[in-house]
Enzyme design. Structure first.
Site, PDB file in Angstrom:
ATOM      1  N   GLY A 278       0.797  -1.224   0.000  1.00 16.20           N
ATOM      2  CA  GLY A 278       0.000   0.000   0.000  1.00 16.20           C
ATOM      3  C   GLY A 278       0.824   1.266   0.000  1.00 16.20           C
ATOM      4  CB  SER A 279       0.004   4.553   1.482  1.00 20.30           C
ATOM      5  OG  SER A 279      -1.348   4.436   1.159  1.00 20.30           O
ATOM      6  CB  VAL A 280       4.889   1.851   2.762  1.00 19.55           C
ATOM      7  CG1 VAL A 280       4.483   2.057   4.202  1.00 19.55           C
ATOM      8  CG2 VAL A 280       4.429   0.500   2.271  1.00 19.55           C
ATOM      9  CG  PHE A 281       5.024   0.505  -3.011  1.00 20.37           C
ATOM     10  CD1 PHE A 281       5.221  -0.278  -1.891  1.00 20.37           C
ATOM     11  CD2 PHE A 281       5.362  -0.019  -4.252  1.00 20.37           C
ATOM     12  CE1 PHE A 281       5.748  -1.549  -1.995  1.00 20.37           C
ATOM     13  CE2 PHE A 281       5.906  -1.289  -4.375  1.00 20.37           C
ATOM     14  CZ  PHE A 281       6.094  -2.052  -3.244  1.00 20.37           C
TER      15      PHE A 281
END
Lengths: 565, 217
Positions: A278-281
């Site tokens: 998810g958003s950690v990318f």
């Protein structure tokens, strides 16, 4: 000699023929005498030689018992993690049993209840010379069995692999079978080195710091228990060297009794679990866009007003801002829409190149055999490109993420993660994936996410933590994404003014509790774990909290709009 | 002749003795060696024991156990930023105590102390009658040094004087209590007339000179 000489000197009172025979006899006698004397002299000489030449200094060196049959494994500070000790084993010679076998079996079952009386009876009646009754027996049990007084029961000392820290770093260490061969973890990887005749006196140092590992494991276990999560994983990685300082996976198991543990606990989520994170990318996408020149200025605005439509899918935000936003705002508010637009401009080639640069297309470069290949999309269509920008459609291990974040903050150099302690000279050169300027910018942005954005709950005072939350929906057992089942990740680095360590914590399917107000997002589940781990281990790792120091983000703060929350 | 006949015997005996000596020596060496070997075995055994004890200690005091003890008993928590100091300057920041008036007064007293005997400035101001008692108290020390022989007989007199002295001087400065109590033991009544002014002056001068040279506190 003197006697012989006396006889020879005297006159011979015999006749010639007699004297001839006599002299012959004398000669023979002389020969026999010489023979005896020679043999005696030989024996004496041999004895003298043995007395003088025998070297007894080697007696003490027979099979130096100080060299263990298998080398120790220690952590980076020399704390033993695996040792070989002499343990007791209890065996029986079934043919030599003289007592009542049924009574003996009952008594054995009483002392060692892990097997039934019938089983012991079968053992005692077996048609063989020797059978084990118990291995790795504790001295109390040995004393109790010895008290039975059956002469057919024998006790032996056998080398046994002991993990003094019990469950600590079990996934990393692995374990050995009864014959002392490593079957999992580093025991398996280092099997040749550990049993090498020449080297086994020297312990093998891993990169793990047992204090940090212990802190990570206990904090993770507490969070997993509190949030009734399926599991969790936590990694602490040295950003300059790629050494893994801690790698925990919950639930844990005890390598001293690996066979008796729950098989699901043997699963190392840090290296074997591939997740859509998810958003950690998003910081990775932004950094790649900065490198590629897609994002030319932090003030550049990206439309987050309306959802992006790809075919029948729509990419939308949880908290729509309804306007065009700058890059710092994108990260602070974690906007899927704006990230998708950046990824769209990047295009499939450049997105793939960025991910390949970080090693997302192959198994994590770590010594362990227990590692999984990422799920790399086969088809890089527009939908894949857009969703991969915010960490969907591509599944990697948490270790991949930790290595990527290390490259993001350390000046742009990607290095393979390792579990072996590296001497400063042995640190790999790595490969440059981001420029120094991009890395510096990312440090500022990551710090702003913690000070002004979704990562506030990870802000341990004085440690200048920067990081990104990521809450991905998990593919449920019925297929399709489930809103209730999340993979909540927080990827952080500290201290942001001069990054030293990356800390990644991932919670697998946490369920909210009263403390998190029922929320399962990373900010409420993973970020607090990162915060407490850093607060507890920062000083141990040589990072002194300082309220008067921080990375300068003042140039970016004006770009953040007022609608922040 | 007889001697020459025994010559071989002598040789044999000599060689035998020499061989025996050599053998004894070799035996000695062998026994030393075996002793050394047994000592080495003992060392190895002890080292093994040390190792196993270390292992046991490490296992009993494993980090998880420490963590549990901390959770149950010690309840230690991670240090916060305020608990770390960067330099001596930041340490000095914590020295917030301002010297009170009392502290300053005490300081000045200490300075005066080195210049004069402590009792001297206080006693005459408080009560002139206390002066002899104070001076006398320190007098025996001066006499023991034996700087002046004529003061020797005065010693006895001086110590005798003390007892009556506190009687007429109840309000002496609080400091002399210690020194006054010492000469009180050999107190003898009726010695007061022997204490004349010149004696007092001598003693006082002696004690002053001694204090100025020797004792500094």
């Amino acid at each position: 000699m003197a006697t012989l000489a006396a006889h020879a000197a005297g006159p011979l009172p015999y006749r010639d023929e007699d004297s001839d025979g006599l002299s012959l006899t004398y000669h023979r006698l002389m020969l026999v005498l010489l023979l005896f004397a020679g043999v005696t002299a030989l024996v004496v000489l041999r004895l003298a030689y043995l007395q003088v030449s025998t070297d007894r200094s080697g007696v003490a060196a027979i099979g130096n018992p100080l060299i263990p049959p298998r080398a120790d494994i220690v952590d980076r500070n020399g704390v033993p993690l695996a040792r070989t000790i002499d343990a007791w084993s209890i065996g029986v010679h079934p043919r030599r049993v003289i007592g009542d076998k049924a009574a003996l079996a009952a008594r054995l079952a009483e002392l060692m209840p892990e097997r039934s009386t019938a089983h012991y009876l079968a053992l005692l009646n077996a048609d063989s010379n020797y059978r084990y009754l118990a291995r790795r027996a504790v001295p109390e049990l040995v004393a109790a069995v010895n008290a039975i007084g059956e002469p057919a029961i024998v006790f032996n000392r056998e080398p046994e692999r002991l993990y003094p820290q019990t469950a600590l770093a079990g996934h990393i260490l692995g374990w050995t079978d009864f014959d002392g061969r490593g079957v999992a973890g580093m025991e398996r990887v280092l099997d040749g080195r550990l049993t090498d005749q020449a080297l086994r006196g020297q312990p093998v140092a891993l990169s793990i710091d047992s204090r940090v590992q212990s802190t990570m494991e206990s904090e993770l276990a507490a969070a997993v228990a509190a949030q009734s999560a399926e599991g969790g994983t936590g990694i602490v990685l040295d950003v300059q060297t790629g050494e893994i300082v801690a790698m925990a996976s919950a639930p844990t198991f005890n390598p001293n009794a690996a066979g008796r543990s729950d098989p699901s606990a043997l699963y190392n989520r840090a290296t074997m679990g591939v997740y859509e994170l998810g958003s950690v990318f998003k910081p990775i996408t932004v950094a790649a866009a900065l490198e590629a020149g897609v994002v030319t200025s932090m003030a550049q605005r990206w439309d987050a007003g309306s959802p992006v439509a790809i075919g029948r899918f729509r990419i939308s935000d949880d908290h729509p801002l309804g306007r065009a936003i700058t890059v710092p705002e994108l990260l602070i508010h974690s906007s899927n829409i704006a990230t998708a637009r950046i990824a769209d401009q990047m295009g499939p080639e450049r997105m793939q190149a960025a991910f390949r640069g970080l090693g997302f297309d192959q198994a994590p470069p770590i010594e362990l055999n227990e590692r999984a290949r990422p799920l790399w999309p086969r088809d890089w269509g527009r939908a894949t490109v857009l969703t991969s920008g915010f960490g969907h459609g591509i599944a990697v291990t948490p270790l991949h993420l930790a290595s990527a974040y290390a490259a993001l903050v350390n000046g742009g150099i990607w290095r393979p993660a390792t579990l072996m302690r590296l001497e400063p000279a042995a640190v790999p050169d790595g490969r440059r994936v981001f420029s120094e300027a991009t890395s510096h910018r990312m440090r500022q942005l990551l710090r702003m996410i913690v000070t002004h954005g979704t990562g506030r709950r990870a802000d341990a005072p004085g440690f200048r933590i920067g990081g990104k939350t990521g809450t991905a929906e998990k593919v449920s057992s019925t297929g399709g994404y489930s809103r209730r089942l999340n993979v909540s990740t927080f990827a952080a680095a500290f201290p942001m003014d001069r990054p030293r360590y990356v800390v990644v914590v991932m919670m697998d399917a946490p369920r909210g509790n009263a403390e998190t107000f029922g929320l399962t997002t990373a900010a409420w589940t993973a970020a607090p774990v990162v915060k407490s781990v850093i607060a507890r281990t920062g000083p141990l790792l040589g990072i002194i909290p300082d309220d008067n120091r921080d990375i300068d983000t003042s140039e970016l703060l004006p770009l953040v709009g007022g609608s922040g929350h | 002749m007889i001697v020459s006949g025994f010559k071989p015997v002598g040789w044999v005996a000599g060689i035998g003795a020499a061989a025996l000596c050599c053998y004894m020596l070799s035996l000695q060496v062998a026994s030393e060696r075996s002793e050394l070997a047994s000592l080495e075995r003992q060392i190895v055994h002890t080292r093994q024991e040390i190792r196993s004890l270390q292992t046991e200690l490490g296992t009993r005091g494993r980090l998880q156990q420490l963590e549990q003890w901390n959770a149950e008993v010690l309840a230690l928590s991670a240090p916060v930023a305020d608990q770390f100091l960067e330099s001596n300057v930041s340490l000095a920041r914590f020295d917030v105590q301002q010297p009170s008036l009392d502290d300053r007064a005490r300081l000045r007293m200490a300075a005066a102390d080195t210049a004069q005997p402590p009792a001297a400035p206080a006693a005459p101001a408080a009560a002139p009658t206390a002066q002899p008692a104070l001076r006398l108290a320190s007098a025996p020390v001066a006499v023991q040094n034996g700087t002046a022989s004529p003061t020797r007989p005065l010693v006895r007199r001086a110590s005798l004087v003390v007892d009556p002295a506190p009687a007429p001087a109840p309000p002496p400065a609080p400091t002399p209590a210690r020194s006054a109590s010492r000469p009180a033991a050999p107190a003898d009544s009726g010695a007061s007339p022997l204490l004349d002014d010149s004696t007092l002056r001598d003693l006082g001068a002696q004690s002053r000179s001694e204090r100025g040279g020797g004792a500094r506190n």
